[in-house]
Write a protein that holds these residues in place. Structure first.
Motif, PDB file in Angstrom:
ATOM      1  N   GLU A   1       0.830  -1.210   0.000  1.00  0.00           N
ATOM      2  CA  GLU A   1       0.000   0.000   0.000  1.00  0.00           C
ATOM      3  C   GLU A   1       0.866   1.263   0.000  1.00  0.00           C
ATOM      4  N   LEU A   2       1.827   1.303   0.904  1.00  0.00           N
ATOM      5  CA  LEU A   2       2.655   2.502   1.037  1.00  0.00           C
ATOM      6  C   LEU A   2       3.379   2.828  -0.258  1.00  0.00           C
ATOM      7  N   TYR A   3       3.850   1.795  -0.963  1.00  0.00           N
ATOM      8  CA  TYR A   3       4.617   2.008  -2.190  1.00  0.00           C
ATOM      9  C   TYR A   3       3.765   1.877  -3.459  1.00  0.00           C
ATOM     10  N   GLY A   4       2.445   1.897  -3.298  1.00  0.00           N
ATOM     11  CA  GLY A   4       1.552   1.965  -4.444  1.00  0.00           C
ATOM     12  C   GLY A   4       1.617   0.778  -5.380  1.00  0.00           C
ATOM     13  N   LEU A   5       1.870  -0.414  -4.846  1.00  0.00           N
ATOM     14  CA  LEU A   5       2.039  -1.586  -5.709  1.00  0.00           C
ATOM     15  C   LEU A   5       0.719  -2.277  -6.048  1.00  0.00           C
ATOM     16  N   ASN A   6      -0.371  -1.902  -5.374  1.00  0.00           N
ATOM     17  CA  ASN A   6      -1.684  -2.455  -5.702  1.00  0.00           C
ATOM     18  C   ASN A   6      -2.308  -1.639  -6.831  1.00  0.00           C
ATOM     19  N   ASN A   7      -1.625  -1.614  -7.950  1.00  0.00           N
ATOM     20  CA  ASN A   7      -2.002  -0.778  -9.088  1.00  0.00           C
ATOM     21  C   ASN A   7      -2.551  -1.681 -10.190  1.00  0.00           C
TER      22      ASN A   7
ATOM     23  N   PRO B   1      -2.705   5.275 -14.595  1.00  0.00           N
ATOM     24  CA  PRO B   1      -2.674   5.498 -13.141  1.00  0.00           C
ATOM     25  C   PRO B   1      -1.260   5.434 -12.563  1.00  0.00           C
ATOM     26  N   TYR B   2      -0.539   6.530 -12.609  1.00  0.00           N
ATOM     27  CA  TYR B   2       0.770   6.554 -11.961  1.00  0.00           C
ATOM     28  C   TYR B   2       0.600   6.301 -10.456  1.00  0.00           C
ATOM     29  N   LEU B   3      -0.548   6.699  -9.947  1.00  0.00           N
ATOM     30  CA  LEU B   3      -0.959   6.385  -8.586  1.00  0.00           C
ATOM     31  C   LEU B   3      -2.408   5.921  -8.702  1.00  0.00           C
ATOM     32  N   ASP B   4      -2.717   4.767  -8.166  1.00  0.00           N
ATOM     33  CA  ASP B   4      -4.040   4.184  -8.398  1.00  0.00           C
ATOM     34  C   ASP B   4      -4.920   4.304  -7.154  1.00  0.00           C
ATOM     35  N   LEU B   5      -5.350   5.541  -6.867  1.00  0.00           N
ATOM     36  CA  LEU B   5      -6.263   5.780  -5.756  1.00  0.00           C
ATOM     37  C   LEU B   5      -7.645   6.192  -6.240  1.00  0.00           C
TER      38      LEU B   5
ATOM     39  N   ARG C   1      -0.285  -2.598 -13.198  1.00  0.00           N
ATOM     40  CA  ARG C   1       1.021  -3.266 -13.103  1.00  0.00           C
ATOM     41  C   ARG C   1       1.114  -4.348 -12.035  1.00  0.00           C
ATOM     42  N   GLN C   2       0.058  -4.538 -11.248  1.00  0.00           N
ATOM     43  CA  GLN C   2       0.150  -5.551 -10.198  1.00  0.00           C
ATOM     44  C   GLN C   2       0.239  -6.963 -10.768  1.00  0.00           C
ATOM     45  N   GLU C   3      -0.087  -7.103 -12.065  1.00  0.00           N
ATOM     46  CA  GLU C   3       0.070  -8.395 -12.721  1.00  0.00           C
ATOM     47  C   GLU C   3       1.543  -8.778 -12.835  1.00  0.00           C
ATOM     48  N   PHE C   4       2.444  -7.766 -12.801  1.00  0.00           N
ATOM     49  CA  PHE C   4       3.861  -8.016 -13.096  1.00  0.00           C
ATOM     50  C   PHE C   4       4.823  -7.601 -11.995  1.00  0.00           C
ATOM     51  N   ILE C   5       4.415  -6.666 -11.128  1.00  0.00           N
ATOM     52  CA  ILE C   5       5.303  -6.160 -10.088  1.00  0.00           C
ATOM     53  C   ILE C   5       4.736  -6.530  -8.727  1.00  0.00           C
ATOM     54  N   ASP C   6       5.571  -7.095  -7.852  1.00  0.00           N
ATOM     55  CA  ASP C   6       5.083  -7.499  -6.541  1.00  0.00           C
ATOM     56  C   ASP C   6       6.242  -7.549  -5.550  1.00  0.00           C
ATOM     57  N   VAL C   7       5.931  -7.911  -4.321  1.00  0.00           N
ATOM     58  CA  VAL C   7       6.913  -8.091  -3.263  1.00  0.00           C
ATOM     59  C   VAL C   7       6.842  -9.539  -2.814  1.00  0.00           C
ATOM     60  N   ASP C   8       7.993 -10.201  -2.673  1.00  0.00           N
ATOM     61  CA  ASP C   8       7.951 -11.572  -2.166  1.00  0.00           C
ATOM     62  C   ASP C   8       7.977 -11.559  -0.634  1.00  0.00           C
ATOM     63  N   ASP C   9       7.872 -12.738  -0.039  1.00  0.00           N
ATOM     64  CA  ASP C   9       7.740 -12.832   1.421  1.00  0.00           C
ATOM     65  C   ASP C   9       8.973 -12.329   2.153  1.00  0.00           C
ATOM     66  N   GLU C  10      10.110 -12.296   1.476  1.00  0.00           N
ATOM     67  CA  GLU C  10      11.343 -11.821   2.107  1.00  0.00           C
ATOM     68  C   GLU C  10      11.594 -10.332   1.849  1.00  0.00           C
ATOM     69  N   GLY C  11      10.622  -9.656   1.239  1.00  0.00           N
ATOM     70  CA  GLY C  11      10.721  -8.211   1.074  1.00  0.00           C
ATOM     71  C   GLY C  11      11.461  -7.747  -0.157  1.00  0.00           C
TER      72      GLY C  11
ATOM     73  N   ALA D   1       3.918   0.884 -18.023  1.00  0.00           N
ATOM     74  CA  ALA D   1       4.345  -0.059 -16.984  1.00  0.00           C
ATOM     75  C   ALA D   1       5.553  -0.888 -17.370  1.00  0.00           C
ATOM     76  N   HIS D   2       5.898  -0.923 -18.654  1.00  0.00           N
ATOM     77  CA  HIS D   2       6.899  -1.909 -19.079  1.00  0.00           C
ATOM     78  C   HIS D   2       8.328  -1.540 -18.708  1.00  0.00           C
ATOM     79  N   ARG D   3       8.628  -0.249 -18.505  1.00  0.00           N
ATOM     80  CA  ARG D   3      10.017   0.149 -18.237  1.00  0.00           C
ATOM     81  C   ARG D   3      10.184   0.611 -16.796  1.00  0.00           C
ATOM     82  N   ILE D   4      11.176   0.053 -16.133  1.00  0.00           N
ATOM     83  CA  ILE D   4      11.517   0.406 -14.752  1.00  0.00           C
ATOM     84  C   ILE D   4      12.946   0.931 -14.739  1.00  0.00           C
ATOM     85  N   VAL D   5      13.137   2.107 -14.188  1.00  0.00           N
ATOM     86  CA  VAL D   5      14.493   2.625 -14.000  1.00  0.00           C
ATOM     87  C   VAL D   5      14.996   2.146 -12.641  1.00  0.00           C
TER      88      VAL D   5
END
Length: 595
Positions: free
Chosen positions: A13-19, A282-286, A22-32, A329-333
């Motif tokens: 939530e804090l880092y806006g990953l529930n977007n 949605p650069y930010l999905d609120l 892009r949530q289909e491709f970007i996530d956090v694993d259990d180890e952070g 969503a495809h390019r990450i710096v």
């Protein structure tokens, strides 16, 4: 660390990953660790950077482009079926969004199943896709300034079977179009009266450099009567990134109203509407309708547009030229933190009396006293005659004032039944408790990697690659490697739906406020961790796949970084390849392996 202190879900939530884009491709694993996931495979971005020995890179997730294209077509088909809409979707990709060969190749190959075409605005763009124009047929929408050379090239493609829609904006262009009526269609770009409120709203209206008024069109038809039969398309552009769905609906209603009226006036072949690139990413999905966060999805967009268009007696086809939603969503710096510094003054010796901070009984009293004290301090700082001891005192006073206020506010919130939102009522306190305490020197160039930050103050989500299962330590600014004072990123929008403990809302070391449950908060710094000795700590800037490649500047001669390409093999496995990874010998797109 227990869930009461921090959790991966809170980090999402804090880092806006529930977007939703892009949530289909970007996530956090259990180890952070921040991961890219494709077709059941997961790759840690940190592992990729270490594999190739990189301090910065562009990570391109090509399946994200194909997925976005699928979502657009699926949303159109579903909403058109629900609305019993008979018009067709004519998708085209605007090359100005990102003409990187890897991107264009992905769009062309995958787009064949949907007859996805191109939108071009210059002869150079047209030449850049010559190889595709010779392979199969599709749709070409042509905007921008036209030349005879360009039209001759377009004629050749039309003769090969391409559908060419030439959008005109002046008498000169009408005269040019008249020479090629046997091979191309003609459209006209009109200035809408609808105001959309986007950052690019200056591209519309009567004073806009683009398009013509209805009056101009009707006068032009007298000199070019063939337009009544030749016109098939009206282009009514509302500006990029229209973030309010009501504005989208108003624009669509105006466009179809113009279409119907022109048909009544004898423009009988009009059957296509091009709404330009207004669909907002949605650069930010609120979903709050701000510049960062549109209040609608792709499906909502088509629902609003088709709801307006279906009132037409003959349902028009819709040209879809929203490239931002396809490639963002495809390019990450990704860039490594090279060094950390203090953001402001540091404590050194004695300071002025700051007892008023501890004596304050509530935030209202503290705010009032603080405003008065800062005025006195500002006057002192403006005097030229101070010696070094006085300057030490002033610097220490400012540093201690900030630290004391931050500590006092946190204690007021934790020790009393105060809601975190109480801080929002006091602008001076809020600014201090959400200010950065650290400056991170990061291996990137804002001008080369995310130039829209300086051009239009575009918001890009920032996320650390690691330790997302740990509470952030500080709020930090991200300084790039250029000599320009504008080369710094520190604006951050924070949102969490809830916290289990008020301590979760404050950073772990500098005690900055980083979240207010249920409230979108604009911070003065980015929540990050202080790198430990010898740690490789990286930052990711998400959603940089639209326009940034094309707008990149050569500030300080900083060149393009290596590119890590993530894609699926023909067997559906995740493949990782790298361009320009000289340190590991991976050049010329040689396979770097599967992760």
């Amino acid at each position: 660390m227990s869930d009461s202190e921090w959790s991966v879900e809170l980090a999402r939530e804090l880092y806006g990953l529930n977007n939703y884009m892009r949530q289909e491709f970007i996530d956090v694993d259990d180890e952070g660790f921040l991961v890219v996931k494709v077709n059941g495979y997961r790759a840690r971005l940190l592992d990729l950077m270490k594999k190739f020995g990189l301090s910065n890179a562009y990570v391109r997730v090509l399946p994200a482009i194909r997925w976005a294209m699928d979502q657009v077509v699926r949303a159109y088909l579903e909403t058109s079926e629900e609305a019993q809409y008979r018009g067709r979707l004519i998708p085209v990709y605007p090359l100005k969004v990102d003409a990187n060969p890897v991107v264009v190749e992905t769009i062309w190959r995958h787009g064949r199943r949907y007859n996805w075409g191109f939108e071009v605005g210059t002869l150079q763009e047209l030449k850049s896709i010559e190889k595709y124009l010779s392979e199969e047929t599709g749709v070409l929408v042509v905007d921008g300034f036209k030349t005879s050379e360009e039209l001759e090239a377009l004629k050749k493609h039309a003769e090969r079977g391409w559908r060419v829609i030439l959008t005109i904006e002046s008498e000169r262009e009408a005269e040019l179009a008249g020479r090629f009526l046997d091979s191309i269609e003609v459209g006209v770009r009109l200035k809408p009266m609808t105001r959309t409120g986007s950052k690019w709203s200056f591209t519309m209206g009567f004073a806009s450099k683009f398009g013509m008024t209805l009056n101009h069109l009707m006068m032009m038809v007298k000199d070019f009567p063939f337009l009544k039969k030749a016109l098939t398309t009206i282009h009514v552009h509302g500006g990029s990134q229209i973030t309010d769905i009501k504005a989208v609906a108003r624009l669509a209603h105006e466009a179809v109203s113009i279409l119907e009226d022109l048909r009544e006036l004898g423009f009988e072949n009009l059957n296509v509407i091009d709404l330009g690139g207004g669909l907002a990413y949605p650069y930010l999905d609120l979903r709050d309708g701000s510049h960062e966060s549109p209040n609608y999805t792709v499906r909502d967009y088509f629902k609003a547009v088709l709801s307006a268009f279906r009132k037409s007696k003959r349902h028009p086809d819709l040209v879809f030229e929203n490239g931002r939603i396809i490639t963002s969503a495809h390019r990450i710096v990704v860039a490594k933190v090279l060094e950390t510094r203090e953001y402001g003054p540091e404590e050194y010796e004695e300071s002025l009396d700051l007892d008023f901070i501890e004596r304050a009984k509530d935030m209202k009293e503290l705010e009032r006293s603080l405003v008065e004290f800062r005025e006195v301090l500002a006057k002192m700082e403006g005097k030229e005659e101070w010696g070094i001891r006085a300057k030490h005192i002033i610097e220490t006073t400012r540093a201690r004032m900030i630290n004391s206020v931050v500590s006092k506010v946190m204690r007021m919130v934790l020790d009393n039944p105060l809601e975190l939102s109480e801080v929002l009522k006091y602008p001076t306190l809020f600014k201090i408790v959400t200010s950065p305490s650290k400056r991170f020197i990061v291996s990137y160039s804002l001008f080369a990697d995310i130039p829209d930050k300086t051009i239009v103050n575009q918001y890009f989500q920032v996320v650390p690659l690691t330790r997302l299962n740990e509470k952030p330590h500080v709020l930090a600014s991200l300084s790039d490697l250029t000599c320009d004072s504008m080369g710094e990123y520190r604006e951050y929008y924070s949102y969490v739906s809830r916290v289990y403990d008020k301590r979760q809302a404050f950073t772990g070391m500098d005690s900055r406020l980083m979240a207010v449950p249920g409230v979108k908060v604009k911070l003065g710094g980015i929540p990050l961790h202080l790198p430990s000795s010898g740690e490789d700590y990286y930052i990711a800037f998400l959603d940089t796949g639209a326009y940034q490649d094309m707008l990149a500047m050569k500030h300080n001669l900083i060149g393009e970084p290596p590119e890590i390409i993530i894609d699926e093999s023909s067997e559906g496995e995740l493949r990782v390849e790298c361009l320009k990874c000289e340190s590991k010998g991976y050049t010329d797109m040689k396979t770097a392996g599967q992760v």
